[in-house]
Design an enzyme around this catalytic site. Structure first.
Site, short mmCIF file in Angstrom:
data_model
loop_
_atom_site.label_atom_id
_atom_site.label_comp_id
_atom_site.label_asym_id
_atom_site.label_seq_id
_atom_site.Cartn_x
_atom_site.Cartn_y
_atom_site.Cartn_z
N ARG A 130 -43.66 38.16 25.56
CA ARG A 130 -43.71 38.91 24.30
C ARG A 130 -44.40 40.22 24.60
O ARG A 130 -45.08 40.36 25.63
CB ARG A 130 -44.47 38.12 23.24
CG ARG A 130 -45.92 37.91 23.60
CD ARG A 130 -46.65 37.01 22.61
NE ARG A 130 -48.05 36.94 22.97
CZ ARG A 130 -48.83 35.89 22.78
NH1 ARG A 130 -48.34 34.80 22.22
NH2 ARG A 130 -50.09 35.91 23.13
N ARG A 163 -2.67 6.97 -11.43
CA ARG A 163 -3.78 6.92 -12.39
C ARG A 163 -5.11 7.34 -11.77
O ARG A 163 -6.07 7.61 -12.45
CB ARG A 163 -3.88 5.50 -12.98
CG ARG A 163 -2.74 5.16 -13.91
CD ARG A 163 -2.64 3.66 -14.17
NE ARG A 163 -2.04 2.93 -13.04
CZ ARG A 163 -1.78 1.63 -13.03
NH1 ARG A 163 -2.12 0.89 -14.07
NH2 ARG A 163 -1.23 1.05 -11.98
N GLU A 214 4.79 -7.81 -17.83
CA GLU A 214 3.93 -6.63 -17.69
C GLU A 214 3.52 -6.12 -19.06
O GLU A 214 4.27 -6.27 -20.04
CB GLU A 214 4.68 -5.54 -16.91
CG GLU A 214 4.88 -5.84 -15.45
CD GLU A 214 3.59 -6.13 -14.72
OE1 GLU A 214 2.78 -5.21 -14.55
OE2 GLU A 214 3.36 -7.29 -14.32
N ARG A 255 -28.52 14.89 13.71
CA ARG A 255 -27.05 14.77 13.66
C ARG A 255 -26.46 14.86 15.06
O ARG A 255 -27.18 15.22 16.01
CB ARG A 255 -26.46 15.85 12.75
CG ARG A 255 -26.70 17.23 13.29
CD ARG A 255 -26.23 18.33 12.34
NE ARG A 255 -26.58 19.62 12.87
CZ ARG A 255 -25.76 20.37 13.61
NH1 ARG A 255 -24.55 19.95 13.90
NH2 ARG A 255 -26.16 21.54 14.05
N ALA A 291 0.82 -1.21 0.00
CA ALA A 291 0.00 0.00 0.00
C ALA A 291 0.85 1.26 0.00
O ALA A 291 0.48 2.28 0.56
CB ALA A 291 -0.92 -0.01 1.21
N ALA A 292 2.03 1.19 -0.63
CA ALA A 292 2.92 2.35 -0.58
C ALA A 292 2.87 3.19 -1.85
O ALA A 292 3.42 4.28 -1.90
CB ALA A 292 4.36 1.87 -0.33
N TYR A 351 -35.78 23.87 15.55
CA TYR A 351 -34.40 23.48 15.81
C TYR A 351 -34.27 23.09 17.28
O TYR A 351 -34.59 23.87 18.18
CB TYR A 351 -33.40 24.61 15.49
CG TYR A 351 -32.01 24.25 15.94
CD1 TYR A 351 -31.33 23.19 15.35
CD2 TYR A 351 -31.40 24.93 17.00
CE1 TYR A 351 -30.08 22.81 15.79
CE2 TYR A 351 -30.13 24.55 17.44
CZ TYR A 351 -29.48 23.49 16.83
OH TYR A 351 -28.25 23.11 17.27
C1 UD1 Z 1 0.44 -5.05 -10.62
C2 UD1 Z 1 1.28 -6.20 -11.20
C3 UD1 Z 1 0.56 -6.80 -12.38
C4 UD1 Z 1 -0.82 -7.26 -11.97
C5 UD1 Z 1 -1.61 -6.14 -11.35
C6 UD1 Z 1 -2.90 -6.67 -10.75
C7 UD1 Z 1 3.64 -5.66 -10.82
C8 UD1 Z 1 4.90 -5.17 -11.42
N1 UD1 Z 1 2.57 -5.68 -11.59
O1 UD1 Z 1 0.37 -4.04 -11.61
O2 UD1 Z 1 1.29 -7.91 -12.88
O3 UD1 Z 1 -1.52 -7.79 -13.10
O4 UD1 Z 1 -0.87 -5.54 -10.26
O5 UD1 Z 1 -3.70 -5.66 -10.25
O6 UD1 Z 1 3.65 -6.05 -9.66
N2 UD1 Z 1 2.97 -0.55 -4.59
C9 UD1 Z 1 3.83 -0.32 -3.53
N3 UD1 Z 1 5.09 0.17 -3.82
C10 UD1 Z 1 5.50 0.40 -5.09
C11 UD1 Z 1 4.61 0.16 -6.15
C12 UD1 Z 1 3.35 -0.31 -5.86
O7 UD1 Z 1 3.50 -0.53 -2.38
O8 UD1 Z 1 6.65 0.81 -5.23
C13 UD1 Z 1 1.61 -1.05 -4.27
C14 UD1 Z 1 0.52 -0.10 -4.72
O9 UD1 Z 1 0.18 0.80 -3.67
C15 UD1 Z 1 -0.62 -1.04 -5.07
C16 UD1 Z 1 0.07 -2.36 -5.45
O10 UD1 Z 1 1.39 -2.24 -4.98
O11 UD1 Z 1 -1.47 -1.27 -3.98
C17 UD1 Z 1 0.06 -2.60 -6.95
O12 UD1 Z 1 0.65 -1.52 -7.60
P1 UD1 Z 1 0.12 -0.96 -8.98
O13 UD1 Z 1 0.94 0.17 -9.40
O14 UD1 Z 1 -1.36 -0.78 -8.92
O15 UD1 Z 1 0.46 -2.21 -9.92
P2 UD1 Z 1 -0.21 -2.57 -11.31
O16 UD1 Z 1 0.35 -1.68 -12.36
O17 UD1 Z 1 -1.67 -2.61 -11.18
CA CA Z 2 -3.10 -2.16 -9.58
#
Ligand code: UD1
Ligand code: CA
Length: 461
Positions: A438, A15, A154, A331, A9-10, A364
């Protein structure tokens, strides 16, 4: 054998074109990564590690101490990301379940199934794949002439013929932990992207280790979220499947494609939900309640037989057989009792009401504790704010508040009180009294006569 989960998740999620890091982006009101963690928590995995980097505070703030963190200092690709967990995992015996943080739809029964399959097949590495009619954007699974997987390519690096491969990488891997960290060090930088690809472990491991694939039948659940359009597809999928399960348990939905129910919402049978309604967060809807049309309920409790129409209810509670709306707003811990009526254009904040209390129109009620059988006349309000501080209004039982009454807080209104319409009350009112605050009415008689000026008489010919 210990089991570890690693969530990637880094990444920046370029996109997505959003400020929020991708894995924190909400789906039906809940951050994507929370779905993943919630599901992993239901498996027998022993430790969960999230790899964070870009805007890591945002992710850490969502997951708090539910997981351990590994920091990826520079965002250099998925292979590099997993390697940043080395301080926590390198050299340890066990199995590691790798998941991308952008795949929110996989649920724990499938996770369990994948890990079981990995063990039963005696694999060192299981790559989870799926078949996509339109594989664009995904890494393609390349097999040799015997059908054995030998690598992942890829999209950018695909030859024309590889582009036609429909089996793709889901980015979910189950792998022997020791072998994983030994192999990661061998990954070379992809020159085109300048990144270390995790996908390369397949080519590096397939000759010396047992590498296999597991093809997931429903490709939707392994869909990767890369942009806001895929968010909408995931939301639609999730919405449909959540709605379906509620309908099958006895919840009626009119025009369900316009109804959004969050993942954690509990709805009992016999509830009716009308169009354009969303119920999200930790909300509970009890038997026989009616919600909608055009309503939003967030983190609220709606008791049996209550009706909510065209209204907004946030962090509040609505009692049995109480009606709310149209166009009401509850609320900040509004706690409405049973058999109440909160009607047109009424706002209630941080207040409690007793049994059979009514505010039918334009009122209110803020920072108040209200008893049973109180009637708020049209336009009556608690004046809770003096410009600096908020103050409390206490109202007893059987109180009749006339129209357009201002109750200037702090104030205590005892039982059996009447307040005359148009009053601005600033002092406590003792039990049983009629309060009138009043100006007295003055009638100026024959006023009309003075007002009308005599018309000038015209000369007649
Ligand atoms: C990746 C896979 C691809 C696969 C696809 C499926 C690679 C090179 N490619 O592509 O083969 O079909 O997922 O969805 O692995 N992330 C990091 N650090 C980084 C880069 C990414 O933690 O340096 C994390 C992102 O936050 C994300 C996950 O890795 O949650 C996937 O990264 P993303 O860039 O979405 O990979 P895809 O291009 O989708
Ligand atoms: Ca992805």
């Amino acid at each position: 054998m210990k089991k570890y989960a690693l969530i990637l998740a880094a990444g920046k999620g370029t996109r997505m074109r959003t400020e929020l890091p991708k894995c924190a982006f909400p789906i039906l009101g809940k951050p994507m990564i929370e779905y993943i963690v919630e599901n992993i928590e239901k498996t027998d995995i022993d430790e969960i590690i999230a790899i964070v980097g870009h805007k890591k505070e945002v992710i850490q703030n969502i997951l708090k101490d539910r997981v351990q963190y590994a920091i990826q200092e520079q965002i250099l690709g998925t292979g590099h990301a997993v390697l940043s967990a080395a301080p926590l995992l390198e050299g340890k015996e066990g199995t590691t379940f790798i998941l991308p943080g952008d795949m929110p739809l996989m649920e724990y029964p499938l996770m369990d199934k994948l890990m079981r399959a990995h063990e039963e097949m005696g694999n060192d590495l299981t790559v989870v794949t799926m078949i996509m009619e339109y594989p664009k954007g995904y890494g393609r699974i390349v097999r040799d002439e015997y059908g054995t997987v030998k690598g992942i390519v890829e999209e950018n690096d695909c030859t024309e013929s590889e582009k036609h491969i429909k089996e793709v990488n889901s980015s979910v891997y189950i792998v022997n932990n020791k072998a994983l960290f030994e192999t990661l060090k061998l990954i070379k930088k992809n020159e085109r992207k300048g990144e270390y690809y995790l996908t390369d472990i397949v080519a590096l491991m397939h000759q010396t280790y047992k590498v296999n694939t597991f093809i997931v039948r429903n490709a939707m659940v392994t869909m990767g979220i890369n942009d806001l359009y895929s968010i909408s597809i995931a939301e639609k999928y999730l919405r449909d499947s959540i709605n379906k399960s509620h309908m099958l348990s006895g919840v009626s939905m009119v025009n369900p494609e316009t109804i959004t129910i969050g993942h954690n919402v509990v709805i009992e049978e016999g509830v009716w939900i009308y169009p354009n309604t969303s119920i999200i967060g930790n909300s509970v809807i009890k038997k026989g309640a009616i919600i909608g049309p055009n309503s939003e309920v967030r983190d609220s409790f709606i008791d049996e037989g209550a009706e909510i129409r065209h209204s907004l209810i946030i962090e509040s509670r609505v009692g049995k057989k109480t009606t709310v709306g149209p166009f009401a707003h509850l609320r900040g811990h509004a706690n409405i009792g049973d058999h109440n009526r909160i009607g047109n254009f009424v706002e209630v904040k941080n207040s409690t009401t007793g049994f059979d209390t009514k505010a039918a129109h334009l009122a209110y009620i803020g920072d108040a504790v209200v008893g049973d059988r109180v009637n708020f006349g049209c336009g009556s309000i608690t004046v809770n704010y003096d410009g600096v501080k908020k103050h409390k209004t206490l109202i007893g039982n059987d109180v009749f508040i006339g129209c357009n009454v201002n109750m200037v807080a702090p104030i205590e209104i005892s039982d059996n009180v009447f307040i005359a319409a148009g009053s601005t009350v600033t002092k406590d009112i003792p039990k049983g009294s009629l309060a009138i605050a009043r100006n007295q009415q003055i009638n100026k008689e024959d006023y009309y006569k003075f007002l009308i000026k005599p018309k000038p008489t015209e000369e007649k010919h």
